[in-house]
Write a protein that holds these residues in place. Structure first.
Motif, PDB file in Angstrom:
ATOM      1  N   GLY A 219      12.831  -0.938 -36.558  1.00 48.76           N
ATOM      2  CA  GLY A 219      13.643   0.253 -36.748  1.00 48.76           C
ATOM      3  C   GLY A 219      14.701   0.492 -35.701  1.00 48.76           C
ATOM      4  N   LEU A 220      14.686  -0.266 -34.616  1.00 49.39           N
ATOM      5  CA  LEU A 220      15.652  -0.010 -33.539  1.00 49.39           C
ATOM      6  C   LEU A 220      17.094  -0.404 -33.872  1.00 49.39           C
ATOM      7  CD1 LEU A 220      14.204  -0.646 -29.956  1.00 49.39           C
ATOM      8  CD2 LEU A 220      15.319   1.404 -30.852  1.00 49.39           C
ATOM      9  N   ARG A 241      21.670  11.307 -36.072  1.00 50.28           N
ATOM     10  CA  ARG A 241      20.484  12.170 -36.116  1.00 50.28           C
ATOM     11  C   ARG A 241      19.537  11.736 -37.228  1.00 50.28           C
ATOM     12  NH1 ARG A 241      24.343  16.152 -34.420  1.00 50.28           N
ATOM     13  NH2 ARG A 241      24.892  16.698 -36.557  1.00 50.28           N
ATOM     14  N   GLU A 242      20.077  11.362 -38.367  1.00 50.28           N
ATOM     15  CA  GLU A 242      19.236  10.896 -39.472  1.00 50.28           C
ATOM     16  C   GLU A 242      18.523   9.594 -39.100  1.00 50.28           C
ATOM     17  OE1 GLU A 242      21.757  10.583 -42.850  1.00 50.28           O
ATOM     18  OE2 GLU A 242      21.899  12.760 -43.160  1.00 50.28           O
ATOM     19  N   ALA A 243      19.221   8.709 -38.374  1.00 50.91           N
ATOM     20  CA  ALA A 243      18.615   7.441 -37.955  1.00 50.91           C
ATOM     21  C   ALA A 243      17.474   7.692 -36.981  1.00 50.91           C
ATOM     22  CB  ALA A 243      19.674   6.540 -37.323  1.00 50.91           C
ATOM     23  N   LEU A 244      17.649   8.653 -36.070  1.00 51.67           N
ATOM     24  CA  LEU A 244      16.578   8.963 -35.123  1.00 51.67           C
ATOM     25  C   LEU A 244      15.391   9.584 -35.842  1.00 51.67           C
ATOM     26  CD1 LEU A 244      15.747   8.957 -32.131  1.00 51.67           C
ATOM     27  CD2 LEU A 244      16.635  11.289 -31.979  1.00 51.67           C
ATOM     28  N   ALA A 245      15.643  10.457 -36.804  1.00 53.81           N
ATOM     29  CA  ALA A 245      14.555  11.066 -37.576  1.00 53.81           C
ATOM     30  C   ALA A 245      13.804  10.001 -38.365  1.00 53.81           C
ATOM     31  CB  ALA A 245      15.114  12.138 -38.507  1.00 53.81           C
ATOM     32  N   ALA A 246      14.530   9.049 -38.941  1.00 58.56           N
ATOM     33  CA  ALA A 246      13.885   7.969 -39.691  1.00 58.56           C
ATOM     34  C   ALA A 246      13.035   7.109 -38.770  1.00 58.56           C
ATOM     35  CB  ALA A 246      14.946   7.110 -40.389  1.00 58.56           C
ATOM     36  N   TYR A 247      13.524   6.878 -37.551  1.00 58.61           N
ATOM     37  CA  TYR A 247      12.761   6.082 -36.582  1.00 58.61           C
ATOM     38  C   TYR A 247      11.459   6.791 -36.230  1.00 58.61           C
ATOM     39  CZ  TYR A 247      12.056   2.995 -32.548  1.00 58.61           C
ATOM     40  OH  TYR A 247      11.551   2.071 -31.654  1.00 58.61           O
ATOM     41  N   GLU A 248      11.528   8.088 -36.013  1.00 60.52           N
ATOM     42  CA  GLU A 248      10.309   8.835 -35.698  1.00 60.52           C
ATOM     43  C   GLU A 248       9.344   8.843 -36.877  1.00 60.52           C
ATOM     44  OE1 GLU A 248       8.926  13.036 -33.611  1.00 60.52           O
ATOM     45  OE2 GLU A 248      10.982  12.821 -34.342  1.00 60.52           O
ATOM     46  N   ARG A 249       9.871   8.885 -38.086  1.00 58.97           N
ATOM     47  CA  ARG A 249       9.000   8.870 -39.273  1.00 58.97           C
ATOM     48  C   ARG A 249       8.296   7.540 -39.470  1.00 58.97           C
ATOM     49  NH1 ARG A 249      13.382  11.606 -41.674  1.00 58.97           N
ATOM     50  NH2 ARG A 249      14.031   9.696 -42.741  1.00 58.97           N
ATOM     51  N   SER A 250       8.729   6.497 -38.759  1.00 57.04           N
ATOM     52  CA  SER A 250       8.106   5.176 -38.937  1.00 57.04           C
ATOM     53  C   SER A 250       6.818   5.026 -38.131  1.00 57.04           C
ATOM     54  CB  SER A 250       9.096   4.067 -38.560  1.00 57.04           C
ATOM     55  OG  SER A 250       9.392   4.086 -37.172  1.00 57.04           O
ATOM     56  N   ASP A 256       2.406   2.249 -32.842  1.00 59.28           N
ATOM     57  CA  ASP A 256       3.757   2.730 -33.138  1.00 59.28           C
ATOM     58  C   ASP A 256       4.075   3.957 -32.287  1.00 59.28           C
ATOM     59  OD1 ASP A 256       4.105   0.805 -35.100  1.00 59.28           O
ATOM     60  OD2 ASP A 256       3.662   2.152 -36.767  1.00 59.28           O
ATOM     61  N   PHE A 257       3.131   4.868 -32.193  1.00 57.98           N
ATOM     62  CA  PHE A 257       3.356   6.105 -31.449  1.00 57.98           C
ATOM     63  C   PHE A 257       3.731   5.824 -30.003  1.00 57.98           C
ATOM     64  CE2 PHE A 257       1.640   9.345 -28.574  1.00 57.98           C
ATOM     65  CZ  PHE A 257       2.349  10.457 -29.001  1.00 57.98           C
ATOM     66  N   ARG A 258       2.984   4.920 -29.368  1.00 57.61           N
ATOM     67  CA  ARG A 258       3.230   4.654 -27.950  1.00 57.61           C
ATOM     68  C   ARG A 258       4.583   4.001 -27.705  1.00 57.61           C
ATOM     69  NH1 ARG A 258      -2.500   3.413 -27.899  1.00 57.61           N
ATOM     70  NH2 ARG A 258      -2.019   1.239 -28.335  1.00 57.61           N
ATOM     71  N   ARG A 259       5.150   3.343 -28.697  1.00 56.67           N
ATOM     72  CA  ARG A 259       6.433   2.668 -28.501  1.00 56.67           C
ATOM     73  C   ARG A 259       7.610   3.479 -29.042  1.00 56.67           C
ATOM     74  NH1 ARG A 259       5.463  -2.874 -27.170  1.00 56.67           N
ATOM     75  NH2 ARG A 259       7.587  -3.433 -27.722  1.00 56.67           N
ATOM     76  N   ILE A 260       7.381   4.255 -30.077  1.00 56.50           N
ATOM     77  CA  ILE A 260       8.469   4.975 -30.728  1.00 56.50           C
ATOM     78  C   ILE A 260       8.672   6.374 -30.146  1.00 56.50           C
ATOM     79  CG2 ILE A 260       9.181   6.038 -32.922  1.00 56.50           C
ATOM     80  CD1 ILE A 260       7.929   3.594 -34.329  1.00 56.50           C
ATOM     81  N   TYR A 261       7.587   7.103 -29.915  1.00 57.49           N
ATOM     82  CA  TYR A 261       7.708   8.482 -29.451  1.00 57.49           C
ATOM     83  C   TYR A 261       8.493   8.605 -28.146  1.00 57.49           C
ATOM     84  CZ  TYR A 261       6.333  13.318 -28.403  1.00 57.49           C
ATOM     85  OH  TYR A 261       6.338  14.664 -28.106  1.00 57.49           O
ATOM     86  N   PRO A 262       8.271   7.752 -27.139  1.00 56.09           N
ATOM     87  CA  PRO A 262       9.060   7.897 -25.908  1.00 56.09           C
ATOM     88  C   PRO A 262      10.543   7.645 -26.109  1.00 56.09           C
ATOM     89  CG  PRO A 262       7.711   5.908 -25.828  1.00 56.09           C
ATOM     90  CD  PRO A 262       7.234   6.709 -27.000  1.00 56.09           C
ATOM     91  N   VAL A 263      10.897   6.748 -27.030  1.00 54.90           N
ATOM     92  CA  VAL A 263      12.312   6.505 -27.318  1.00 54.90           C
ATOM     93  C   VAL A 263      12.939   7.754 -27.921  1.00 54.90           C
ATOM     94  CG1 VAL A 263      13.901   5.191 -28.787  1.00 54.90           C
ATOM     95  CG2 VAL A 263      12.071   4.011 -27.548  1.00 54.90           C
ATOM     96  N   VAL A 264      12.220   8.385 -28.847  1.00 51.67           N
ATOM     97  CA  VAL A 264      12.720   9.613 -29.463  1.00 51.67           C
ATOM     98  C   VAL A 264      12.943  10.683 -28.396  1.00 51.67           C
ATOM     99  CG1 VAL A 264      12.164  11.486 -31.065  1.00 51.67           C
ATOM    100  CG2 VAL A 264      11.644   9.121 -31.693  1.00 51.67           C
ATOM    101  N   LEU A 265      11.957  10.871 -27.525  1.00 53.85           N
ATOM    102  CA  LEU A 265      12.084  11.863 -26.457  1.00 53.85           C
ATOM    103  C   LEU A 265      13.254  11.530 -25.525  1.00 53.85           C
ATOM    104  CD1 LEU A 265       8.355  12.450 -25.400  1.00 53.85           C
ATOM    105  CD2 LEU A 265       9.794  13.917 -26.831  1.00 53.85           C
ATOM    106  N   ASP A 266      13.364  10.257 -25.155  1.00 55.86           N
ATOM    107  CA  ASP A 266      14.392   9.847 -24.204  1.00 55.86           C
ATOM    108  C   ASP A 266      15.785  10.046 -24.767  1.00 55.86           C
ATOM    109  OD1 ASP A 266      15.293   8.533 -21.712  1.00 55.86           O
ATOM    110  OD2 ASP A 266      15.913   6.934 -23.073  1.00 55.86           O
TER     111      ASP A 266
END
Length: 277
Positions: A219-220, A241-250, A256-266
């Motif tokens: 998804g990156l 913004r839609e791309a970031l929301a889609a990334y978080e939804r993945s 997945d959480f440990r790798r995706i959630y920090p990117v969303v926050l950052d």
């Protein structure tokens, strides 16, 4: 828990998420207690494992609304990684550098999320060099192309992300695939678009080899393309913004959480005018 949130696409839903979260917190806490025993030797593997535990506990705490606790864990992780890399770098070689790219980028995220943006920039600079097989940045090129262009796109994506966070979109060299249908990489002056295309090419090679590629890597590229387009002014902020929301939804499992959630926050913290508008 201060608040009970569940990743929207998590397999097993609320019940499975709560079980996985509680188990993950317990495992990391018990591990930290165990390695703190005085008879445990200080080794690179142990240091990196402690770093990962503090980093992960920060993510879990933040998700539960314990933001001060989370920042404290991330600050400890960043401090440990900084001391560790300072010891390792004098003896680091170009061949071994890619092995430290993940640690450097993750430490950059921990630094940024704990409010230490200056330290985050240092780590992102390390990650950018290490992921392309350079230690100081003065080497003529990477010594081990195979380690730089891995079949899961890990190293190219780490470099792209780090460069974006450093605000560098062009003016650098890279090992890239100049032709869409060729697996022959060359070392040339390129830009962020060439690196994203190369990351996508690496992922395509992995798919041809039937390798499992995690959602965090799959998804990156679309997220980073949308982000770069918005930053350069030829793409819409809404698309980013839609791309970031889609990334978080993945996020579908704890990995997945440990790798995706920090990117969303950052990204939300690094580009507030874009993602928090």
């Amino acid at each position: 828990m201060a608040r009970l949130r569940v990743p929207v696409s998590y397999k097993g839903g609320r019940k499975k998420w709560v079980e996985d979260l509680e188990k993950s917190i317990q495992v990391q806490t018990q591990y930290l207690t165990k390695v703190a025993e005085p008879d445990k030797p200080s080794t690179p593997m142990r240091t990196e494992a402690v770093f990962e535990s503090w980093y992960a506990l920060g993510l879990y705490g933040h998700w539960q609304g314990e933001e001060e606790v989370a920042r404290a864990y991330w600050a400890r992780a960043a401090s440990l990684a900084h001391a560790y890399l300072e010891r390792e770098m004098p003896a680091l070689t170009s061949e071994r550098a890619p092995n430290y790219a993940w640690l450097a980028r993750t430490a950059a995220l921990a630094s940024a999320l704990s409010g230490q943006e200056s330290l985050a920039c240092i780590f992102f600079s390390h990650a950018e060099r290490f992921s392309t097989g350079l230690v100081t940045g003065q080497e003529p090129r990477s010594a081990d192309p195979g380690a730089v262009l891995d079949d899961m796109g890990l190293q190219p994506l780490q470099r792209v992300y780090s460069l974006i966070r450093l605000g560098r979109m062009s003016g650098f060299h890279g090992l890239i695939f100049p032709e869409p249908n060729s697996d022959e990489a060359i070392w040339v002056q390129t830009d962020i678009h060439g690196l994203i295309g190369t990351a996508e090419h690496c992922l395509a090679i992995g798919r041809r080899k039937r390798l499992e590629v995690f959602a965090s890597e799959r998804g990156l590229p679309p997220l980073l393309r949308a982000l770069v387009a918005a930053l350069e002014g030829h793409g819409s902020q809404e698309a980013a913004r839609e791309a970031l929301a889609a990334y978080e939804r993945s996020i579908r499992n704890m990995a997945d959480f440990r790798r995706i959630y920090p990117v969303v926050l950052d990204l939300k913290a690094a580009f507030p005018a874009l993602f928090n508008a």
